[in-house]
Design an enzyme around this catalytic site. Sequence first.
Site, PDB file in Angstrom:
ATOM      1  N   MET A 114       0.813  -1.209   0.000  1.00  0.00           N
ATOM      2  CA  MET A 114       0.000   0.000   0.000  1.00  0.00           C
ATOM      3  C   MET A 114       0.852   1.267   0.000  1.00  0.00           C
ATOM      4  O   MET A 114       0.319   2.371  -0.111  1.00  0.00           O
ATOM      5  CB  MET A 114      -0.938  -0.008   1.209  1.00  0.00           C
ATOM      6  CG  MET A 114      -2.115  -0.949   1.064  1.00  0.00           C
ATOM      7  SD  MET A 114      -3.253  -0.404  -0.231  1.00  0.00           S
ATOM      8  CE  MET A 114      -4.512  -1.685  -0.138  1.00  0.00           C
ATOM      9  N   TYR A 204       2.539   7.721  13.948  1.00  0.00           N
ATOM     10  CA  TYR A 204       1.285   6.980  13.772  1.00  0.00           C
ATOM     11  C   TYR A 204       0.085   7.886  14.044  1.00  0.00           C
ATOM     12  O   TYR A 204      -0.886   7.910  13.272  1.00  0.00           O
ATOM     13  CB  TYR A 204       1.288   5.779  14.717  1.00  0.00           C
ATOM     14  CG  TYR A 204      -0.011   5.005  14.775  1.00  0.00           C
ATOM     15  CD1 TYR A 204      -0.306   4.031  13.831  1.00  0.00           C
ATOM     16  CD2 TYR A 204      -0.935   5.234  15.802  1.00  0.00           C
ATOM     17  CE1 TYR A 204      -1.487   3.307  13.900  1.00  0.00           C
ATOM     18  CE2 TYR A 204      -2.115   4.514  15.866  1.00  0.00           C
ATOM     19  CZ  TYR A 204      -2.385   3.559  14.924  1.00  0.00           C
ATOM     20  OH  TYR A 204      -3.571   2.850  14.994  1.00  0.00           O
TER      21      TYR A 204
END
Length: 314
Positions: A114, A204
Site C-alpha cells: 500500500m 502513527y
Amino acid sequence: MDESLSRGILAKAIAQCNCSEHAAPSRRNSQDFGWALLGSHEMLRGKRVIITGASSGIGEQMAYHLARMRSHILITARTEAKLQKVNAKQSTPKVVERCLKLGAASARYVSGSMEKTAFAKEVVKEAETAWGGLDMVILNHVGHSYLNYFNGDVGHIRKLLETNFLSYVAMTVSALPMLKSSNGSIVVVSSMAGKVGIPFIAPYSATKFALDGFFSSLRQEFITDNVNVSITLCVLGLIDTESAMKTIPHAIRGTAAPKEECALEIIKSGALRQRELYYPYSTMRSLLFLRDWAPDFLDSLIRNKFKVENIKKK
C-alpha cells in the site's frame, strides 16, 4: 492545577464514565436492534466487499464474519506469505480458504504494498473484473511504526503517511465510481490516537488525525453533492491483535479489547451507515469528554498509562 479542582474534574470524569457505561448498552442495543431488524446475515448476503490489511488481526476477523454472512470478499496484504498459506504446495492462502469454508459467496486476494498508491487501482480493478461492482470498502491496513520518543526521522513519517493515509485516499478515489453506482459504503478503521494526542506514537498519531480530517471533510462534500455513499470512521482503543500484544504490554497499563468483537462492531457500523464507531464505547467516549472539558487532566491520565521506564530513547 490545585487538588480541589483536580478532584472536581475527576468526579465529573467518573460521572461521565458511569453515564457512558449506562449509555453504551443503550447505544449498542439500538444498533443491535437495527442489525437484527434488517437481518444481520441477510443485510450483507451477496454484498461485494474489499478489506485491506486482512492477513491477521482485526482485518482477518472481519473477513471471517463477512464469510459467515455469505458476502463476496476480496482481501489484501503486503505479501502473499502474509496471507498465511496452509503449506507450500497449496495455492490458496489460509485466510481465503477459511472464508470459503465459512460460507463466503466468493473469496479472493491481491497481494502488494500500500506504500505504492498505484496498488489501489489494481485492487479495485480485481473487484470490478470479478464482480462487476462494489458495495463496501473497509480500509484497515497500517504501516509499521515504533513505540518510542519521536527521533526526528521525517522520512519515516513520510513513508507512514503513504501507507496509513495516502493509500486510503487512493483506494477511495479508485473505488468511488462503483460505490456511487451501488450507493455503497466506505469504512475507515482509525484510532483514538487520531482524536487525542498520545505520546511515543507521534508518527502513527499524525496519520490517524489526517484520516479524520480528510474523511470528515469528504463526508460533508458527499452530503452537499447528494452522493449516497456513507463514510464510517471507526475510532478504536487498544485491541488484542497479535502485533499489538507483541509490542504494547511492556509499555502500557491496561486491558485490550477482543479483536473478534471489534471486527463485528466495525462491520455493523458500516452496514448501518453510521457516522462514527467508538470501540470500546464507554472508554472512548469518556476520553473524548475529557479532551473537550479537561485536556490537561486527560494528558496526565494518558501519560500515567505508560510504563515510561520501559521506553528507552533511541
